[in-house]
Design an enzyme around this catalytic site. Sequence first.
Site, PDB file in Angstrom:
ATOM      1  N   SER A   1      82.356   9.779  28.700  1.00 27.29           N
ATOM      2  CA  SER A   1      81.540   9.031  27.750  1.00 27.29           C
ATOM      3  C   SER A   1      81.338   7.623  28.283  1.00 27.29           C
ATOM      4  CB  SER A   1      82.221   8.977  26.384  1.00 27.29           C
ATOM      5  OG  SER A   1      83.196   7.958  26.404  1.00 27.29           O
ATOM      6  N   LYS A   2      80.503   6.889  27.572  1.00 31.66           N
ATOM      7  CA  LYS A   2      80.137   5.532  27.994  1.00 31.66           C
ATOM      8  C   LYS A   2      81.346   4.604  28.113  1.00 31.66           C
ATOM      9  CE  LYS A   2      75.332   5.272  26.778  1.00 31.66           C
ATOM     10  NZ  LYS A   2      75.024   5.890  28.056  1.00 31.66           N
TER      11      LYS A   2
END
Length: 476
Positions: A250-251
């Site tokens: 994820s980011k």
Amino acid sequence: MTNSRATSSVRVRFAPSPTGYLHVGGARTAIFNWLYARSVGGKFLVRIEDTDPQRSRGELAQVILDGLKWLGLESDEPIVYQSDRTQRLLDVAHELVKRGAAYYDFTTLEELDAMRAASQAKGEPSFRFKANLKKVREGAQEKLARGDAYAIRFSASSEGIAWDDLVHGNVRYSGDELEDFVLVRSDGSPTYHLSVVCDDHDMNITHVLRGDDHVSNTPKQIALYRAMNWDVPQFGHVPLILGPDKKRLSKRTGATSVGEFQAKGFLPQALFNFLTLLGWSPGKGDREVFTRDQLVEAFTTAGIQAKSAVFDEQKLEWMNGEHLRMMSDEDALKYLLAYSTDSAHQEAVLRTVWPLVKSRVRLPRDFFNDHPYLFADPESFDEKGIEKHLSDPAIRARLRDYSASLNNVSFMPETLEAHLRGLCEQWQIKAGQLIHPVRLALTGKTVSPGLFELMEALGRDAVRRRLNRLLDGPTA
Ligand code: GLU
């Protein structure tokens, strides 16, 4: 499955929902489908699953398609937009009701909430909606006639559902794990399960390769195929990509979208190669660098790993360098220049210095940031280097003489080297005593690519100017 290249009836698809950018996990799913289709001579199709009007955004569909195109993953047939197919999907839902496999469900939101609460109070691990078919049919006609709002629900069987997954082998869900799921919402919109099954059937999809996050959807979808008497495709669920923290990528831990990697200067063929090896293995040897054609040649679904793979951006950078060096010098320079907006990055300079730095470059950023002296006089000089190589006033004097002598030398690496060594012999100093300060003057650093090639690339004026700047200070 065989790996024959003859045309086959294999038809696979990548079916993104345009609710976000093209995630590298999605891109990898697309790549596996594309590779499988190409390796057996089948077709790769793209379908945009835009049935959720609240979450789907047209411009994101375009971003996803652009990302696929950049990776070379274009649909072999016109792209299907799920939103164009609403009537067909509703017809199938009503057909399922007619067949007794689905029912009109008039449960209100409040009733649903109450059922959920009751299930929780009983300590059930999760709430599963399962209606008594006989009961739900009672009074249905009346409610329909009255115009009461309804959803259409599929009636789950109490028997389990099993399938032979291309990646995980035999997967089984028991009857207790299945629930009556919604096919058409009370606002009349078809749900994902209904859409995906109808679309895959109508597009004659033979194999569904998709992310592991869809495993629990598969028994519902198989039940739908069976209720319609449609052929069930083969399913294969690809493990998720994990971030360096071993959680779903994820980011939090870095870039996740294909567009971000494109902007950072990665080559599509490098990202393609890297993503393929995240969760797929050629089986023999430890070879890692492949062209797309070589991957098509080597790909089989049997090589897809059941275990999640960790995304390591350092490794992707390394692989980018490998792919960069597989390009022609001409193409590599074109690619590097496309990532520069600095007018100082002259093609002529790049061309001369490219052979010097080629073996070390991974990204355009390395090329421009690690070697700023190729394009501008150094702003500062390594202090330790100055102390080590320039504290002797006699050497400073020699350096000045050397600078003056360059007026009469032709600027070719061999001539420059012979000239410098000749002078050192004459002055009875070691070549290094001159080479180190010259390098410092030209680059500001104590390490650089081959000095004489660098001198040729920079040219006489810049070399003399930089030598004098080191001796006199930058204002001189
Ligand atoms: N639209 C779904 C998604 O983006 C994929 C559905 C499928 O592959 O069956 O996750």
